[in-house]
Design a protein around this motif. Structure first.
Motif, PDB file in Angstrom:
ATOM      1  N   GLN A  12       0.467  -1.014  -0.093  1.00 31.64           N
ATOM      2  CA  GLN A  12      -0.033  -0.196   0.062  1.00 31.64           C
ATOM      3  C   GLN A  12       0.487   0.949   0.206  1.00 31.64           C
ATOM      4  O   GLN A  12       2.223   1.204   0.581  1.00 31.64           O
ATOM      5  CB  GLN A  12      -0.907   0.232   1.655  1.00 31.64           C
ATOM      6  N   ILE A  13       0.627   2.351  -0.097  1.00 31.71           N
ATOM      7  CA  ILE A  13       0.859   3.304  -0.697  1.00 31.71           C
ATOM      8  C   ILE A  13       1.139   4.744   0.554  1.00 31.71           C
ATOM      9  O   ILE A  13       0.130   4.204   1.734  1.00 31.71           O
ATOM     10  CB  ILE A  13       0.283   4.445  -1.672  1.00 31.71           C
ATOM     11  N   THR A  32      -2.380  15.356  -4.003  1.00 32.41           N
ATOM     12  CA  THR A  32      -3.068  15.205  -4.684  1.00 32.41           C
ATOM     13  C   THR A  32      -3.387  16.481  -5.519  1.00 32.41           C
ATOM     14  O   THR A  32      -3.608  17.628  -4.895  1.00 32.41           O
ATOM     15  CB  THR A  32      -3.700  13.909  -3.990  1.00 32.41           C
ATOM     16  N   PRO A  83      -8.107   8.948 -11.173  1.00 37.80           N
ATOM     17  CA  PRO A  83      -7.010   8.684 -10.565  1.00 37.80           C
ATOM     18  C   PRO A  83      -6.920   7.417 -12.495  1.00 37.80           C
ATOM     19  O   PRO A  83      -5.748   6.729 -11.229  1.00 37.80           O
ATOM     20  CB  PRO A  83      -7.608   7.894  -9.775  1.00 37.80           C
ATOM     21  N   LYS A 130      -5.305  -3.388 -14.177  1.00 39.52           N
ATOM     22  CA  LYS A 130      -5.481  -3.019 -13.332  1.00 39.52           C
ATOM     23  C   LYS A 130      -4.529  -3.844 -12.284  1.00 39.52           C
ATOM     24  O   LYS A 130      -6.027  -4.601 -11.566  1.00 39.52           O
ATOM     25  CB  LYS A 130      -6.271  -2.195 -12.557  1.00 39.52           C
ATOM     26  N   LYS A 137       4.849   4.385  -7.808  1.00 40.56           N
ATOM     27  CA  LYS A 137       3.215   5.000  -7.537  1.00 40.56           C
ATOM     28  C   LYS A 137       2.713   6.223  -6.822  1.00 40.56           C
ATOM     29  O   LYS A 137       3.448   6.908  -5.910  1.00 40.56           O
ATOM     30  CB  LYS A 137       2.598   4.054  -6.401  1.00 40.56           C
ATOM     31  N   ASP A 196      -2.183   9.866  -5.037  1.00 40.75           N
ATOM     32  CA  ASP A 196      -3.113  10.094  -6.008  1.00 40.75           C
ATOM     33  C   ASP A 196      -3.783   9.187  -6.361  1.00 40.75           C
ATOM     34  O   ASP A 196      -4.876   8.733  -6.475  1.00 40.75           O
ATOM     35  CB  ASP A 196      -3.427  11.204  -6.718  1.00 40.75           C
ATOM     36  N   GLY A 197      -2.587   7.644  -6.450  1.00 41.33           N
ATOM     37  CA  GLY A 197      -2.637   6.564  -6.700  1.00 41.33           C
ATOM     38  C   GLY A 197      -2.891   6.178  -7.539  1.00 41.33           C
ATOM     39  O   GLY A 197      -2.590   4.797  -8.147  1.00 41.33           O
ATOM     40  N   ARG A 198      -1.991   6.957  -8.863  1.00 43.62           N
ATOM     41  CA  ARG A 198      -1.786   6.897 -10.339  1.00 43.62           C
ATOM     42  C   ARG A 198      -0.515   6.256 -10.477  1.00 43.62           C
ATOM     43  O   ARG A 198       0.523   6.663  -9.551  1.00 43.62           O
ATOM     44  CB  ARG A 198      -1.914   8.279 -10.847  1.00 43.62           C
ATOM     45  N   GLU A 199       0.064   4.984 -10.964  1.00 45.56           N
ATOM     46  CA  GLU A 199       1.259   4.311 -11.407  1.00 45.56           C
ATOM     47  C   GLU A 199       1.628   4.768 -12.780  1.00 45.56           C
ATOM     48  O   GLU A 199       1.388   5.102 -13.621  1.00 45.56           O
ATOM     49  CB  GLU A 199       1.381   3.363 -11.449  1.00 45.56           C
ATOM     50  N   SER A 243       7.127   1.386  -0.973  1.00 49.01           N
ATOM     51  CA  SER A 243       5.448   1.761  -1.439  1.00 49.01           C
ATOM     52  C   SER A 243       5.206   2.408  -2.564  1.00 49.01           C
ATOM     53  O   SER A 243       4.038   2.408  -2.697  1.00 49.01           O
ATOM     54  CB  SER A 243       4.723   1.639  -0.131  1.00 49.01           C
TER      55      SER A 243
END
Length: 273
Positions: free
Chosen positions: A22-23, A31, A37, A49, A79, A82-85, A208
């Motif tokens: 987890q990030i 963000t 996202p 995903k 990562k 904001d969750g974007r990779e 992470s």
């Protein structure tokens, strides 16, 4: 099968195994309110995903030159908070051997607060600043004070986010960067992936927010150009040593050595793209 189509199939298969950690929120990257996202990818890729295994300590625990070559074709993953990779395939590296290497920050075995990461376990990030503005990212290897500079990536996923980060760092909004301009150089790579001094001494096998996953279909020796390093000035014999490695024929490489590529041609070496 064309290389782009093959990479598409490989990445789809690659992302089906284990889960990512987890990030944890990073203070230096905010963000964007209302941001989408979902990943924005190169037109050559449709990355689902899913999850992928990450490279472990045994991969990084190699002599410096070996690691610099082994990085080619592997995938760096970042990562964002904001969750974007962001995904990028490594296409160009440089080896810095420490000790007698006159171009290395650890030449003569000198250890400082700045270069401490070069003496840490293989897989540790060494991030330093140049000209008081730009950052460069290295990864420690086997060998006292040895590390590999990541020079260029081929962007695979999150290209819109990379453009946002590059635009913010350049403080310019008019010129839209082409795909090949996003990560074709060590400081551009760091800008596009949101890498700054806060990433210094992080462990690529544990972090992470940044890690590596294995690329499939690794390049053969015939696909790798070995040539001189860039921007090291006059360092005697070390200026001419072939310690920069890149994927021949890849348009995302920062500086191409046409003379060396012409010398490779008669041996039957074919471009890798």
């Amino acid at each position: 099968m064309p290389r782009k189509r093959k990479l598409l199939a490989q990445l789809s298969a690659l992302q089906s195994n284990t889960s990512f950690p987890q990030i944890d929120a990073l203070e230096q990257l905010k963000t964007t309110p209302g941001a989408d996202p979902s990943p924005k990818s190169s037109k050559y890729f449709v990355i689902e995903k899913k999850n992928a295994p990450q490279l472990q300590e045994d991969f990084f625990n190699q002599p410096c030159v070996n690691l610099a070559k082994s990085f080619l074709g592997q995938i760096l993953v970042r990562k964002l908070p904001d969750g974007r990779e962001l995904w990028g395939r490594i296409v160009e590296t440089e080896a810095y051997l420490g000790g007698e290497d006159e171009a290395s920050h650890s030449k003569g075995g000198k250890q400082t607060q700045r270069n401490a990461a070069m003496f840490m376990k293989p897989g540790t990030l060494y991030v330093y600043q140049i000209y008081g503005i730009h950052f460069c990212m290295n990864v420690s290897s086997q060998g006292e004070g040895a590390a590999v500079l990541l020079r260029s990536l081929e962007p695979l996923q999150g290209l819109d986010a990379m453009r946002e980060l590059r635009r913010a760092s350049r403080k310019a909004t008019t010129k839209l960067l082409k795909d090949w301009q996003l990560c074709n150089g060590p400081s551009r790579l760091c800008q596009a992936f949101g890498i700054d001094k806060a990433f210094d001494q992080r462990d690529l096998t544990q972090d992470s927010a940044i890690w590596m996953v294995p690329g499939q279909d690794p390049p053969g020796e015939q696909d790798v150009v070995a040539t001189t390093r860039i921007g090291i000035g006059n360092r005697g014999e070390w200026t001419q040593k072939p310690l920069r490695f890149y994927l021949r024929g890849n348009k995302f490489v920062s500086v191409v050595d046409k003379k060396m590529e012409r010398e490779m041609a008669p041996r039957g070496h074919s471009p890798c793209s």
